[in-house]
Design a protein around this motif. Structure first.
Motif, PDB file in Angstrom:
ATOM      1  N   SER A  26      13.964 -87.144  30.485  1.00 17.54           N
ATOM      2  CA  SER A  26      15.418 -87.187  30.677  1.00 17.54           C
ATOM      3  C   SER A  26      16.002 -85.778  30.837  1.00 17.54           C
ATOM      4  N   LEU A  27      15.260 -84.773  30.380  1.00 18.35           N
ATOM      5  CA  LEU A  27      15.688 -83.379  30.508  1.00 18.35           C
ATOM      6  C   LEU A  27      15.097 -82.694  31.745  1.00 18.35           C
ATOM      7  N   GLY A  28      14.338 -83.460  32.532  1.00 13.43           N
ATOM      8  CA  GLY A  28      13.808 -82.915  33.776  1.00 13.43           C
ATOM      9  C   GLY A  28      12.321 -82.638  33.793  1.00 13.43           C
ATOM     10  N   ALA A  29      11.625 -82.934  32.708  1.00 13.66           N
ATOM     11  CA  ALA A  29      10.177 -82.697  32.674  1.00 13.66           C
ATOM     12  C   ALA A  29       9.467 -83.628  33.649  1.00 13.66           C
ATOM     13  N   VAL A  30       8.442 -83.104  34.278  1.00 10.13           N
ATOM     14  CA  VAL A  30       7.626 -83.897  35.195  1.00 10.13           C
ATOM     15  C   VAL A  30       6.155 -83.582  34.946  1.00 10.13           C
ATOM     16  N   GLU A  31       5.316 -84.580  35.155  1.00 13.23           N
ATOM     17  CA  GLU A  31       3.877 -84.352  35.065  1.00 13.23           C
ATOM     18  C   GLU A  31       3.404 -83.757  36.374  1.00 13.23           C
ATOM     19  N   ILE A  32       2.499 -82.798  36.268  1.00 11.62           N
ATOM     20  CA  ILE A  32       1.911 -82.191  37.462  1.00 11.62           C
ATOM     21  C   ILE A  32       0.401 -82.160  37.297  1.00 11.62           C
ATOM     22  N   SER A  33      -0.282 -82.037  38.395  1.00 14.34           N
ATOM     23  CA  SER A  33      -1.744 -81.995  38.350  1.00 14.34           C
ATOM     24  C   SER A  33      -2.212 -80.674  37.738  1.00 14.34           C
ATOM     25  N   ARG A  34      -3.434 -80.678  37.266  1.00 10.92           N
ATOM     26  CA  ARG A  34      -4.015 -79.450  36.709  1.00 10.92           C
ATOM     27  C   ARG A  34      -4.026 -78.350  37.768  1.00 10.92           C
ATOM     28  N   ARG A  35      -4.337 -78.711  38.987  1.00 15.66           N
ATOM     29  CA  ARG A  35      -4.374 -77.735  40.079  1.00 15.66           C
ATOM     30  C   ARG A  35      -3.004 -77.083  40.285  1.00 15.66           C
ATOM     31  N   ARG A  36      -1.955 -77.916  40.324  1.00 14.78           N
ATOM     32  CA  ARG A  36      -0.591 -77.403  40.498  1.00 14.78           C
ATOM     33  C   ARG A  36      -0.189 -76.543  39.296  1.00 14.78           C
ATOM     34  N   TYR A  37      -0.563 -77.000  38.092  1.00 13.45           N
ATOM     35  CA  TYR A  37      -0.263 -76.239  36.883  1.00 13.45           C
ATOM     36  C   TYR A  37      -0.905 -74.850  36.948  1.00 13.45           C
ATOM     37  N   CYS A  38      -2.160 -74.783  37.334  1.00 13.14           N
ATOM     38  CA  CYS A  38      -2.850 -73.487  37.410  1.00 13.14           C
ATOM     39  C   CYS A  38      -2.184 -72.571  38.430  1.00 13.14           C
ATOM     40  N   THR A  39      -1.746 -73.127  39.557  1.00 12.53           N
ATOM     41  CA  THR A  39      -1.029 -72.339  40.559  1.00 12.53           C
ATOM     42  C   THR A  39       0.276 -71.798  39.980  1.00 12.53           C
ATOM     43  N   LEU A  40       1.045 -72.665  39.321  1.00 14.04           N
ATOM     44  CA  LEU A  40       2.309 -72.238  38.719  1.00 14.04           C
ATOM     45  C   LEU A  40       2.080 -71.239  37.589  1.00 14.04           C
ATOM     46  N   LEU A  41       1.025 -71.430  36.816  1.00 16.61           N
ATOM     47  CA  LEU A  41       0.713 -70.507  35.726  1.00 16.61           C
ATOM     48  C   LEU A  41       0.360 -69.128  36.268  1.00 16.61           C
ATOM     49  N   ASP A  42      -0.453 -69.077  37.300  1.00 16.52           N
ATOM     50  CA  ASP A  42      -0.793 -67.788  37.915  1.00 16.52           C
ATOM     51  C   ASP A  42       0.462 -67.074  38.401  1.00 16.52           C
ATOM     52  N   LYS A  43       1.355 -67.821  39.036  1.00 13.78           N
ATOM     53  CA  LYS A  43       2.601 -67.245  39.534  1.00 13.78           C
ATOM     54  C   LYS A  43       3.475 -66.760  38.376  1.00 13.78           C
ATOM     55  N   ALA A  44       3.548 -67.552  37.304  1.00 16.83           N
ATOM     56  CA  ALA A  44       4.371 -67.185  36.149  1.00 16.83           C
ATOM     57  C   ALA A  44       3.841 -65.919  35.479  1.00 16.83           C
ATOM     58  N   ILE A  45       2.542 -65.817  35.340  1.00 20.06           N
ATOM     59  CA  ILE A  45       1.936 -64.644  34.700  1.00 20.06           C
ATOM     60  C   ILE A  45       2.162 -63.391  35.541  1.00 20.06           C
ATOM     61  N   ALA A  46       2.102 -63.535  36.853  1.00 17.60           N
ATOM     62  CA  ALA A  46       2.269 -62.390  37.748  1.00 17.60           C
ATOM     63  C   ALA A  46       3.719 -61.947  37.883  1.00 17.60           C
ATOM     64  N   GLY A  47       4.650 -62.834  37.566  1.00 14.24           N
ATOM     65  CA  GLY A  47       6.066 -62.529  37.743  1.00 14.24           C
ATOM     66  C   GLY A  47       6.642 -61.706  36.605  1.00 14.24           C
ATOM     67  N   GLU A  48       7.890 -61.349  36.782  1.00 19.88           N
ATOM     68  CA  GLU A  48       8.600 -60.617  35.744  1.00 19.88           C
ATOM     69  C   GLU A  48       9.650 -61.535  35.145  1.00 19.88           C
ATOM     70  N   ALA A  49       9.728 -61.541  33.834  1.00 17.96           N
ATOM     71  CA  ALA A  49      10.720 -62.356  33.141  1.00 17.96           C
ATOM     72  C   ALA A  49      11.218 -61.581  31.927  1.00 17.96           C
ATOM     73  N   ASP A  50      12.424 -61.911  31.498  1.00 12.38           N
ATOM     74  CA  ASP A  50      13.053 -61.202  30.390  1.00 12.38           C
ATOM     75  C   ASP A  50      13.679 -62.201  29.421  1.00 12.38           C
ATOM     76  N   PHE A  51      13.012 -62.445  28.292  1.00 16.72           N
ATOM     77  CA  PHE A  51      13.501 -63.401  27.304  1.00 16.72           C
ATOM     78  C   PHE A  51      14.835 -62.961  26.714  1.00 16.72           C
ATOM     79  N   ARG A  52      15.115 -61.670  26.754  1.00 18.28           N
ATOM     80  CA  ARG A  52      16.347 -61.136  26.187  1.00 18.28           C
ATOM     81  C   ARG A  52      17.472 -60.998  27.220  1.00 18.28           C
ATOM     82  N   LYS A  53      17.337 -61.654  28.344  1.00 19.96           N
ATOM     83  CA  LYS A  53      18.383 -61.605  29.369  1.00 19.96           C
ATOM     84  C   LYS A  53      19.719 -62.120  28.819  1.00 19.96           C
ATOM     85  N   LEU A  54      19.665 -63.167  28.021  1.00 22.40           N
ATOM     86  CA  LEU A  54      20.851 -63.635  27.298  1.00 22.40           C
ATOM     87  C   LEU A  54      20.906 -62.894  25.966  1.00 22.40           C
TER      88      LEU A  54
END
Length: 74
Positions: A26-54
């Protein structure tokens, strides 16, 4: 809700919940394949993010959190 808003605002692209319950769906979660997850994980690790943005020294309102989620960080 506040965690998701913080992750969106900070530029995070992935939140692993392990299980997709009806509540998470109900909050927008969706199941994805392991292959898609690994692709998204690689992209997330390579990206820049800032937990303290707020601010971390004061909470944002629930309305602001919803606004961030609805606008995906606008």
């Amino acid at each position: 809700m506040h965690l998701v808003a913080r992750l969106i605002a900070g530029g995070f692209g992935l939140l692993d919940t392990q299980y997709v319950t009806e509540h998470l769906r109900s909050l927008g979660a969706v199941e994805i394949s392991r292959r898609r997850y690994c692709t998204l994980l690689d992209k997330a690790i390579a990206g820049e993010a800032d937990f303290r943005k707020l601010p971390v020294d004061r909470p944002i309102s629930g309305a602001r959190a919803l606004q961030i989620i609805a606008g995906r960080g606008e």
